[in-house]
Design an enzyme around this catalytic site. Structure first.
Site, mmCIF file in Angstrom:
data_model
loop_
_atom_site.group_PDB
_atom_site.id
_atom_site.type_symbol
_atom_site.label_atom_id
_atom_site.label_comp_id
_atom_site.label_asym_id
_atom_site.label_seq_id
_atom_site.Cartn_x
_atom_site.Cartn_y
_atom_site.Cartn_z
ATOM 1 N N ASP A 164 4.702 25.931 29.818
ATOM 2 C CA ASP A 164 5.390 24.837 30.209
ATOM 3 C C ASP A 164 6.491 25.496 31.499
ATOM 4 O O ASP A 164 7.095 24.542 31.986
ATOM 5 C CB ASP A 164 6.129 24.039 29.268
ATOM 6 C CG ASP A 164 5.089 23.182 28.618
ATOM 7 O OD1 ASP A 164 3.983 22.914 28.979
ATOM 8 O OD2 ASP A 164 5.460 22.642 27.339
ATOM 9 N N ASP A 208 -2.248 19.855 28.180
ATOM 10 C CA ASP A 208 -1.113 19.567 29.149
ATOM 11 C C ASP A 208 -1.011 20.761 30.057
ATOM 12 O O ASP A 208 -0.377 20.348 31.181
ATOM 13 C CB ASP A 208 0.094 19.473 28.228
ATOM 14 C CG ASP A 208 0.015 18.751 26.966
ATOM 15 O OD1 ASP A 208 -1.351 18.942 26.365
ATOM 16 O OD2 ASP A 208 0.980 18.373 26.204
ATOM 17 N N SER A 213 4.838 11.744 19.849
ATOM 18 C CA SER A 213 3.436 12.207 19.308
ATOM 19 C C SER A 213 3.113 11.019 18.299
ATOM 20 O O SER A 213 4.069 10.473 17.505
ATOM 21 C CB SER A 213 3.394 13.527 18.661
ATOM 22 O OG SER A 213 4.261 13.511 17.416
ATOM 23 N N TRP A 268 -2.570 13.728 31.030
ATOM 24 C CA TRP A 268 -2.285 15.047 31.630
ATOM 25 C C TRP A 268 -3.753 15.512 32.178
ATOM 26 O O TRP A 268 -3.642 16.168 33.363
ATOM 27 C CB TRP A 268 -1.920 16.035 30.479
ATOM 28 C CG TRP A 268 -0.512 15.634 30.126
ATOM 29 C CD1 TRP A 268 -0.216 15.805 28.719
ATOM 30 C CD2 TRP A 268 0.675 15.417 30.433
ATOM 31 N NE1 TRP A 268 1.070 15.595 28.345
ATOM 32 C CE2 TRP A 268 1.628 15.182 29.568
ATOM 33 C CE3 TRP A 268 1.173 15.205 31.851
ATOM 34 C CZ2 TRP A 268 3.147 15.136 29.942
ATOM 35 C CZ3 TRP A 268 2.436 15.152 32.225
ATOM 36 C CH2 TRP A 268 3.421 14.899 31.258
ATOM 37 N N ARG A 316 -1.303 10.180 26.223
ATOM 38 C CA ARG A 316 -0.627 11.247 27.186
ATOM 39 C C ARG A 316 -1.424 12.358 27.361
ATOM 40 O O ARG A 316 -1.551 12.882 28.560
ATOM 41 C CB ARG A 316 0.789 11.400 26.923
ATOM 42 C CG ARG A 316 1.659 11.967 27.790
ATOM 43 C CD ARG A 316 3.058 11.814 27.646
ATOM 44 N NE ARG A 316 3.696 12.835 26.490
ATOM 45 C CZ ARG A 316 4.007 12.623 25.307
ATOM 46 N NH1 ARG A 316 3.956 11.198 25.258
ATOM 47 N NH2 ARG A 316 4.433 13.330 24.581
ATOM 48 N N SER A 358 5.173 11.540 14.736
ATOM 49 C CA SER A 358 6.656 11.884 14.781
ATOM 50 C C SER A 358 7.239 10.512 14.177
ATOM 51 O O SER A 358 6.621 9.543 13.995
ATOM 52 C CB SER A 358 7.094 12.294 16.030
ATOM 53 O OG SER A 358 6.874 10.950 17.028
HETATM 54 N N1 GLY Z 1 3.377 18.311 26.866
HETATM 55 C C1 GLY Z 1 3.728 17.766 25.668
HETATM 56 C C2 GLY Z 1 3.854 16.420 25.712
HETATM 57 O O1 GLY Z 1 3.399 15.616 26.667
HETATM 58 O O2 GLY Z 1 4.695 15.624 24.736
#
Ligand code: GLY
Length: 384
Positions: free
Chosen positions: A105, A166, A352, A242, A238, A355
């Site tokens: 990252d 990602d 996520s 990405w 998400r 979570s």
């Molecule tokens: N890159 C991690 C996320 O999108 O949570």
């Protein structure tokens, strides 16, 4: 093409962003926020007197606050935004000293900070930081599988063969490094990773896997994981974005047509799945209940859709632009906080599917919403 009504709305949103960022930037000047707690930005800059490595300063979202400041500097010319962006960039130097907390990252962290600073001010220190980060990213390339390794081992899970979608947002750091130095190695690695991803991650229907595990020695695909989505084979929204904007960015840096076609395929799938109310779930294949939504996916998708609209023919343009407008108008009208009660703009992000917490502010929701709005205006500072 924006209608007159769209233009009026856009100008109003830009005014609201400017008003909000004016006071939030002062309030959070010495922070690197990730979320808000009781309306106030948290802070990922933490002293670490024990000397042990923590995730806080290495946290992957720590570039977005600086990126928001650079977008505002570009929009307003107000020096305070440049100053605040540079404060957070300097704080990130500790990550290089600690080193072990860093993984793929580094693109998310140093593109919106050091590359942005260098593009705007030609600061040689920023160039050095960004090249350092690019070399760290290039060093994660697995030659046998043709992919960039994502994370370091997680709680003793061996992740040597793991790549995640990602990473399409990290590889623009490699494109930048080749553009900046004239050395093609970085771009070669980025393109190899993107090429691998087109078959390993992107499915026939335009949906996308989150995690692919390769054999790190012979490069064969071992299995896929649902990752931050609902389950293996599902469609974490998400992650779709990405990929959507990520392949578009690879196209923008290389002009390789396969990347544009891949971005369009993912975009078409995404558009077909946007619910009637314009609110994006955490996973397009999650159960109906409980309701779990993620506005960050909407904001990222809007950015990618606007970029696709810029390069396709007239007969296709409106498909992408109208979808982006629907997402952004929904975010503005029902999903934002324009008051002084909360430091965030976009309120309902989700980390996520599984979570514990959902529907909270996440800094990149604000960042990509702002990027998309400035793109529509035709005044974005392209940071990727
Ligand atoms: N890159 C991690 C996320 O999108 O949570």
């Amino acid at each position: 093409m924006l209608t007159g009504q769209d233009q009026v709305w856009l100008n109003e949103v830009i005014d609201k962003i400017s008003t909000k960022m004016d006071w939030v930037s002062e309030k959070s000047k010495y922070k690197i926020p990730f979320t808000t707690i009781n309306g106030t930005h948290d802070n990922r800059i933490v002293d670490n007197p024990s000397g042990t490595v923590t995730d806080e300063i290495n946290w992957w979202t720590n570039g977005f606050w600086g990126g928001m400041m650079w977008l505002m500097y570009h929009e307003t010319g107000n020096e305070k935004y440049r100053e605040i962006a540079q404060i957070s960039e300097k704080e990130l130097d500790r990550c290089f000293e600690e080193f072990y907390g860093l993984h793929h990252d580094v693109g998310f962290m140093w593109l919106p900070t050091s590359v942005a600073n260098y593009k705007v001010t030609q600061n040689p220190e920023s160039r050095k930081r960004a090249l350092h980060a690019a070399n760290l990213l290039a060093g994660r390339f697995n030659l046998a599988g043709g992919f960039i390794r994502a994370w370091n081992d997680i709680d003793h899970t061996d992740t040597r063969g793991w790549a995640i979608i990602d990473c399409m947002f990290n590889i623009p750091l490699l494109y930048w490094a080749s553009e900046e130095t004239g050395d093609p190695r970085f771009k070669q690695i980025a393109m190899k990773h993107a090429d691998t991803g087109m078959t390993a991650f992107v499915r026939q229907d335009g949906s996308v896997n989150h995690i692919v595990e390769f054999d790190p020695f012979d490069g064969g695909i071992v299995r896929t994981y649902g990752g931050q989505g609902y389950e293996e084979g599902s469609s974490w929204t998400r992650g779709q974005t990405w990929a959507l904007y990520g392949y578009m960015m690879s196209y923008m840096h290389t002009h390789k047509d396969d990347y544009l076609q891949t971005a369009k395929r993912i975009a078409n799938y995404f558009i077909a799945n946007i619910p009637a109310d314009g609110v994006i779930p955490v996973d397009f294949r999650q159960p109906k209940e409980p309701k779990r939504e993620d506005d960050t996916a909407a904001a990222i998708a809007a950015c990618g859709l606007i970029e696709i609209a810029k390069v396709v023919g007239e007969h296709e343009k409106n498909l992408y632009l109208e979808a982006a407008l629907k997402l952004l108008r929904t975010l503005d009208s029902t999903r934002s906080d324009w008051t002084t009660n909360d430091d965030c703009i976009i309120k309902y992000g989700s980390g996520s599917y599984h979570s514990a917490n959902h529907h909270h502010a996440i800094i990149y929701g604000d960042y990509y919403f702002m990027e998309a709005i400035f793109k529509l205006k035709g005044n974005d500072l392209y940071l990727w």
